[in-house]
Design a protein around this motif. Structure first.
Motif: not given
Length: 451
Positions: A317-335
């Protein structure tokens, strides 16, 4: 230099962990809130849910494209050197073993960088070095905790295979021929008969003139696996006929001795056979096919354990997030954070429960506790210094690498050790007393390296 404010920030991170631990200790020791079965269930929850989610949450927040590869190489080389030395000790020495190799590896290479390392070393070396500590924690979660988990699973599977070998060998027919066992007993009986004859001759020399009224008889009895010569038993003249032959009393005595000798010989045969069966039931090494089966079984166990892939999912997830600047959905983050936030607290709670179930505070004893402190605060930093110099670290980064290796014992290795029941007393003592003595020891390292 460390000031009062920096010291307070360290205590702010450490004291809540001790509060949690003492609450768990009191809930079992004094208030009787939890039973031992419930304590085991709490540790199971920590190992299967809290720790994997904590690893995923922490790893998923880093930027994998901005890593200090030289610093991570020094950390990796130090751990590989220790692991190589321990595996050689386990395989090529009589006192070595896989169990203690796993425990010593945990003690000497896996510090509590997340809780104490980040606030303490940040105050020592500045805010710009905080990210190096985060990288060490990430590497621990991705590689070293996964390797530790593999070693635990391999040990458990190997123990199961050895126990099955032993059970099947004991239940099957003799692993050695009966003639060989009988030959062992025969040689033992022959030697003891010679000793018996020699003793009888000595007795005749002592009292030659008392052959009519008293005659010595050497009594031998079989005990355990062989004979044991007893003291002389003197018989009076009434038990001997006038013509020198033995009476009924003497014949009965001889017959009873023969039956006793026969019974004891049979027991000796069974004892030797049983010992040979047990010794032959444990193989010295596994065949390639058997080793492959063990590794396949270990792989299946690791696939079902969320600790083995939670860090890899976080890194992905870190590779994908930092490469394309994608953030976790809030519902996933809270879970994720609702349980990951309780990871360290629940691990310390499990540690307090384990302490309360032990008969004493230093559960492993003073000697093993001392060995654990030596592995944690001397052996680990020494090997880290060698590895750091070898890869070319210099200046503040070199000092930081050595000091972070002298941090107290990590909490996650204790959770694993208790889950797999491998020296949890040693790891718990290292965590508890390591967090007490680590602050002055770390400051000593900081002062010595700064000179």
């Amino acid at each position: 230099m460390i000031g009062i404010k920096d010291l307070y920030s360290v205590l702010t991170a450490v004291v809540p962990l001790y509060v949690t631990m003492f609450l768990a200790y009191g809930s079992v020791k004094w208030w009787k809130v939890f039973t031992p079965e419930q304590c085991a269930g709490i540790n199971r929850f920590v190992a299967i849910f809290a720790v994997p989610l904590l690893s995923f949450e922490f790893v998923s927040r880093i930027n994998p494209y901005k890593m200090d590869l030289l610093f991570l190489a020094a950390d990796g080389v130090s751990k590989v050197l220790i692991l190589f030395a321990l595996l050689c000790w386990a395989n090529f020495t009589k006192r070595g073993g896989l169990d203690w190799s796993i425990t010593v590896f945990s003690l000497s290479t896996l510090p509590n960088t997340l809780v104490m390392g980040i606030p303490l070393l940040k105050s020592m070396y500045g805010d710009d070095k905080e990210y190096l500590m985060i990288q060490v924690v990430v590497l621990q979660c991705i590689i070293w905790y996964t390797l530790l988990l593999f070693l635990f699973e391999y040990r458990e599977t190997r123990t199961e295979v050895l126990s099955k070998f032993k059970e099947s060998s004991v239940s099957s027919k003799n692993c050695c021929s009966e003639d060989e066992v009988i030959n062992v007993i025969a040689r033992t009986s022959s030697n003891q008969q010679q000793q018996q004859q020699q003793t009888a001759q000595n007795a005749n020399k002592i009292a030659p003139d008392q052959s009519q009224r008293f005659r010595p008889m050497v009594a031998a009895s079989m005990e355990g696996e062989g004979k044991e010569l007893h003291l002389f038993i003197w018989r009076c003249g009434c038990c001997i006929s006038t013509d020198g032959t033995s009476t009924t009393c003497e014949k009965q005595s001889v017959q009873a001795g023969q039956r006793e000798e026969s019974s004891s010989t049979a027991k000796g045969v069974e004892s030797v056979k049983q010992e040979n069966v047990e010794n032959a039931s444990i193989p010295s090494s596994f065949s390639p096919s058997m080793l492959l089966k063990i590794l396949r079984k270990v792989w299946l166990k690791l696939v079902r354990n969320p600790n083995s892939y939670s860090s890899l999912l976080g890194l992905s997830w870190a590779l994908v997030s930092c490469r394309w600047d994608i953030k976790k959905p809030q519902i996933m983050e809270n879970s994720v954070t609702i349980l990951s936030s309780a990871g360290l607290g629940m691990a310390m709670f499990s540690l307090g429960l384990f302490m309360a179930l032990q008969p004493r505070i230093i559960a492993c004893g003073k000697k093993l506790a001392l060995y654990g402190m030596v592995a944690r605060f001397i052996a680990g930093p020494a090997v880290m210094a060698i590895a750091s110099i070898a890869v070319g670290l210099k200046g503040t980064t070199l000092k930081l690498s050595i000091v972070q290796a002298a941090l107290p014992q990590g909490i996650v290795p204790f959770v694993f050790s208790r889950e797999y029941n491998l020296h949890p007393d040693v790891l718990s003592t290292a965590v508890i007393f390591g967090m007490i003595v680590s602050l002055p020891i770390t400051i000593v390292y900081y002062i010595v390296l700064g000179i």
